[in-house]
Design a protein around this motif. Structure first.
Motif, PDB file in Angstrom:
ATOM      1  N   ILE A 217     -83.552  58.894 -77.922  1.00 47.64           N
ATOM      2  CA  ILE A 217     -82.462  57.106 -77.027  1.00 47.64           C
ATOM      3  C   ILE A 217     -82.762  57.232 -75.985  1.00 47.64           C
ATOM      4  N   THR A 218     -83.245  55.942 -75.659  1.00 52.65           N
ATOM      5  CA  THR A 218     -83.775  56.358 -73.958  1.00 52.65           C
ATOM      6  C   THR A 218     -82.703  55.302 -73.359  1.00 52.65           C
ATOM      7  N   SER A 219     -81.889  54.892 -73.550  1.00 50.61           N
ATOM      8  CA  SER A 219     -80.817  53.611 -73.385  1.00 50.61           C
ATOM      9  C   SER A 219     -78.977  53.553 -73.438  1.00 50.61           C
ATOM     10  N   THR A 220     -78.634  53.510 -72.435  1.00 49.58           N
ATOM     11  CA  THR A 220     -76.993  53.036 -73.202  1.00 49.58           C
ATOM     12  C   THR A 220     -76.255  51.816 -72.058  1.00 49.58           C
ATOM     13  N   THR A 221     -75.043  52.137 -72.746  1.00 53.77           N
ATOM     14  CA  THR A 221     -74.192  51.016 -71.910  1.00 53.77           C
ATOM     15  C   THR A 221     -73.145  52.002 -70.901  1.00 53.77           C
ATOM     16  N   LEU A 222     -72.633  51.291 -70.382  1.00 51.68           N
ATOM     17  CA  LEU A 222     -71.717  51.999 -69.111  1.00 51.68           C
ATOM     18  C   LEU A 222     -70.716  50.780 -69.350  1.00 51.68           C
ATOM     19  N   SER A 223     -69.538  50.984 -69.709  1.00 46.47           N
ATOM     20  CA  SER A 223     -68.633  50.500 -69.079  1.00 46.47           C
ATOM     21  C   SER A 223     -67.208  50.507 -68.284  1.00 46.47           C
ATOM     22  N   GLY A 224     -67.848  50.647 -67.267  1.00 41.88           N
ATOM     23  CA  GLY A 224     -66.241  51.195 -66.184  1.00 41.88           C
ATOM     24  C   GLY A 224     -64.759  49.549 -66.598  1.00 41.88           C
ATOM     25  N   THR A 225     -63.803  50.415 -65.982  1.00 41.04           N
ATOM     26  CA  THR A 225     -62.376  49.922 -65.792  1.00 41.04           C
ATOM     27  C   THR A 225     -62.159  49.925 -64.287  1.00 41.04           C
ATOM     28  N   ALA A 226     -61.769  49.033 -63.364  1.00 41.44           N
ATOM     29  CA  ALA A 226     -61.022  49.092 -62.479  1.00 41.44           C
ATOM     30  C   ALA A 226     -60.051  47.817 -62.152  1.00 41.44           C
ATOM     31  N   SER A 227     -59.177  48.647 -60.952  1.00 40.70           N
ATOM     32  CA  SER A 227     -57.853  47.884 -60.019  1.00 40.70           C
ATOM     33  C   SER A 227     -58.013  47.552 -59.055  1.00 40.70           C
ATOM     34  N   GLY A 228     -57.704  46.228 -58.348  1.00 38.35           N
ATOM     35  CA  GLY A 228     -57.539  46.814 -56.899  1.00 38.35           C
ATOM     36  C   GLY A 228     -57.848  44.628 -57.012  1.00 38.35           C
ATOM     37  N   HIS A 234     -69.788  49.283 -57.884  1.00 33.35           N
ATOM     38  CA  HIS A 234     -71.482  49.736 -58.043  1.00 33.35           C
ATOM     39  C   HIS A 234     -70.817  51.603 -58.928  1.00 33.35           C
ATOM     40  N   TRP A 235     -72.405  51.211 -59.396  1.00 30.01           N
ATOM     41  CA  TRP A 235     -73.080  52.752 -60.067  1.00 30.01           C
ATOM     42  C   TRP A 235     -73.932  53.281 -59.817  1.00 30.01           C
ATOM     43  N   ILE A 245     -80.533  52.078 -63.819  1.00 27.67           N
ATOM     44  CA  ILE A 245     -79.124  50.849 -63.610  1.00 27.67           C
ATOM     45  C   ILE A 245     -78.812  49.864 -63.596  1.00 27.67           C
ATOM     46  N   THR A 246     -79.196  48.876 -65.030  1.00 25.53           N
ATOM     47  CA  THR A 246     -80.182  47.616 -64.624  1.00 25.53           C
ATOM     48  C   THR A 246     -79.513  46.818 -63.712  1.00 25.53           C
ATOM     49  N   THR A 247     -77.486  46.747 -63.488  1.00 23.54           N
ATOM     50  CA  THR A 247     -76.934  45.749 -62.919  1.00 23.54           C
ATOM     51  C   THR A 247     -75.822  46.661 -61.913  1.00 23.54           C
ATOM     52  N   PRO A 248     -76.771  46.862 -61.409  1.00 22.76           N
ATOM     53  CA  PRO A 248     -75.549  48.336 -60.040  1.00 22.76           C
ATOM     54  C   PRO A 248     -74.026  47.972 -59.719  1.00 22.76           C
ATOM     55  N   ASN A 249     -74.364  46.566 -59.682  1.00 22.14           N
ATOM     56  CA  ASN A 249     -72.705  45.698 -58.922  1.00 22.14           C
ATOM     57  C   ASN A 249     -72.298  45.401 -60.176  1.00 22.14           C
ATOM     58  N   LEU A 266     -71.760  57.574 -61.949  1.00 22.46           N
ATOM     59  CA  LEU A 266     -70.791  57.261 -60.695  1.00 22.46           C
ATOM     60  C   LEU A 266     -70.311  56.270 -60.409  1.00 22.46           C
ATOM     61  N   LEU A 267     -69.111  55.621 -60.121  1.00 24.81           N
ATOM     62  CA  LEU A 267     -68.578  54.283 -60.450  1.00 24.81           C
ATOM     63  C   LEU A 267     -67.477  54.393 -59.110  1.00 24.81           C
ATOM     64  N   THR A 268     -68.226  53.511 -58.392  1.00 26.75           N
ATOM     65  CA  THR A 268     -67.705  53.069 -57.271  1.00 26.75           C
ATOM     66  C   THR A 268     -66.472  51.715 -57.011  1.00 26.75           C
ATOM     67  N   VAL A 269     -65.284  52.249 -56.834  1.00 27.86           N
ATOM     68  CA  VAL A 269     -65.181  50.277 -56.668  1.00 27.86           C
ATOM     69  C   VAL A 269     -63.853  50.267 -54.686  1.00 27.86           C
ATOM     70  N   THR A 270     -64.414  49.028 -54.706  1.00 25.88           N
ATOM     71  CA  THR A 270     -64.212  49.033 -53.582  1.00 25.88           C
ATOM     72  C   THR A 270     -63.363  47.889 -53.301  1.00 25.88           C
ATOM     73  N   ASP A 271     -61.860  47.714 -52.804  1.00 26.81           N
ATOM     74  CA  ASP A 271     -61.182  46.605 -52.134  1.00 26.81           C
ATOM     75  C   ASP A 271     -61.581  46.119 -50.971  1.00 26.81           C
ATOM     76  N   ASN A 272     -61.090  44.959 -50.312  1.00 23.38           N
ATOM     77  CA  ASN A 272     -61.256  44.395 -49.386  1.00 23.38           C
ATOM     78  C   ASN A 272     -61.032  44.746 -48.904  1.00 23.38           C
ATOM     79  N   LEU A 273     -60.508  45.347 -47.957  1.00 25.26           N
ATOM     80  CA  LEU A 273     -60.249  46.267 -47.081  1.00 25.26           C
ATOM     81  C   LEU A 273     -61.095  47.602 -47.078  1.00 25.26           C
ATOM     82  N   GLY A 274     -62.254  48.016 -48.167  1.00 23.41           N
ATOM     83  CA  GLY A 274     -63.188  49.210 -47.657  1.00 23.41           C
ATOM     84  C   GLY A 274     -62.362  50.073 -48.738  1.00 23.41           C
ATOM     85  N   THR A 275     -61.078  50.168 -48.524  1.00 19.38           N
ATOM     86  CA  THR A 275     -60.873  51.435 -49.643  1.00 19.38           C
ATOM     87  C   THR A 275     -61.217  51.749 -50.877  1.00 19.38           C
ATOM     88  N   GLN A 276     -61.630  52.297 -51.391  1.00 18.48           N
ATOM     89  CA  GLN A 276     -62.386  53.060 -52.481  1.00 18.48           C
ATOM     90  C   GLN A 276     -62.093  53.807 -53.231  1.00 18.48           C
TER      91      GLN A 276
END
Length: 323
Positions: A217-228, A234-235, A245-249, A266-276
């Motif tokens: 197997i050479t591909s898979t799907t990453l499904s993240g969740t977030a709030s803020g 960004h992956w 990573i096909t669609t990193p954003n 790594l999934l990085t979530v950034t809010d409108n004030l830059g808090t991650q």
């Protein structure tokens, strides 16, 4: 003589007793008084009314301005008159009263026109998640002004110095808070302004469940969740053989170009004030077969792949696959 009307008669008598008479009337007027009215303190305006009064006989009135910026006295010869053309500042007006015998009395009235009252509660602000304090910096203009802060919306907070132009706010929590600044001058004229303080929720990130895949197997799907608030995603790959990573954003993305081994993303979530906020997920690709079956065989069976048809378990029993 006291105030009042008097009549005097002159009698002239000659040496033979013949007489002639004449009379004269004298009126003693009261001393006139003048009252220019009560002093006035007014909100920002361009006109007012002066209401004078006086006592005396056959009085004449005359208003004049004695201090302040030039204004217009509409009816200077009347006891009451309007005054126009006023601007903020202090004025004095003199009322002169003259009676029929020329006696005069004067009175003065002071008129103060206050500055326009203004209030500025400051700029709306947004705070990072977890912030519990901030400072409100207000300002105002006017004559003899005072300040008053109140909270009119949002989760309850504490105003440290409600009667100061600048105050600390404590006890903030996530949400939208609205504070009102009221500026009051020395005669009760007010102006108000509001400021909004937004405290962001702390952003969260969840990269999903770790994955174990079969060889090939050479591909898979990453499904993240977030709030803020106003969050972006960004992956990135932080471990393993480089994959794509096909669609990193995007919160959900496919991964291609996987190879055998352990890869970390790594999934990085950034809010409108830059808090991650960050979260990691692993993708494991085993060398052969289904990982759960392989692990089970290794742990339970002793296999001899060079001869025979029977596998012996760890307890010594044999199984040729028929029972």
């Amino acid at each position: 003589l006291a105030v009042g009307a008097y009549t005097f008669k002159l009698t002239v008598t000659d040496n033979k007793g013949t007489q002639a008479t004449s009379t004269v009337n004298i009126a003693v007027d009261p001393v006139p008084t003048a009252n220019a009215g009560s002093n006035q303190a007014l909100p920002n305006t361009t006109s007012t009314t002066l209401s004078g009064s006086a006592t005396g006989s056959n009085l004449n009135y005359a208003w004049t301005e004695t201090a302040g910026a030039a204004a217009t006295i509409t009816n200077p010869s009347q006891a009451s008159t309007t005054v126009t053309g006023l601007v903020p500042g202090a004025y004095s007006f003199l009322l002169t009263v003259t009676d029929s015998s020329g006696q005069q009395a004067t009175g003065t009235v002071n008129v103060t026109i206050n500055q326009i009252v203004t209030a500025n509660a400051g700029r709306d602000t947004a705070l990072t998640g977890g912030t519990t304090t901030t400072t409100l910096t207000g300002s105002g203009s006017g004559t003899g002004i005072s300040y008053g802060w109140t909270q009119i919306g949002g989760p309850a907070a504490t105003i440290a110095s409600a009667s100061s132009a600048t105050t600390n706010i404590t006890g903030l929590s996530a949400g939208i808070d609205t504070f009102k600044l009221t500026v009051t001058d020395n005669i009760g004229t007010t102006a108000v302004d509001t400021v909004i303080v937004t405290v962001n929720p702390i952003p969260t990130a969840n990269a999903g469940t770790n994955q174990t895949l079969y060889q090939g197997i050479t591909s898979t799907t990453l499904s993240g969740t977030a709030s803020g608030t106003g969050i972006t995603y960004h992956w990135s790959q932080t471990g393993g053989t480089t994959a794509t990573i096909t669609t990193p954003n995007a919160l959900k993305t496919t991964i291609t170009g996987l190879s055998q081994g352990l890869s970390t993303f790594l999934l990085t979530v950034t809010d409108n004030l830059g808090t991650q906020a960050t979260s990691s997920v692993t993708v494991s690709i085993y060398g052969s077969g289904a990982p759960s079956l392989l692990n089970g065989l290794i742990s339970y069976w002793n296999l001899d792949e060079t001869s025979g048809s029977t596998a012996f378990d760890n307890g010594g029993g044999g199984n040729n696959g028929t029972n």
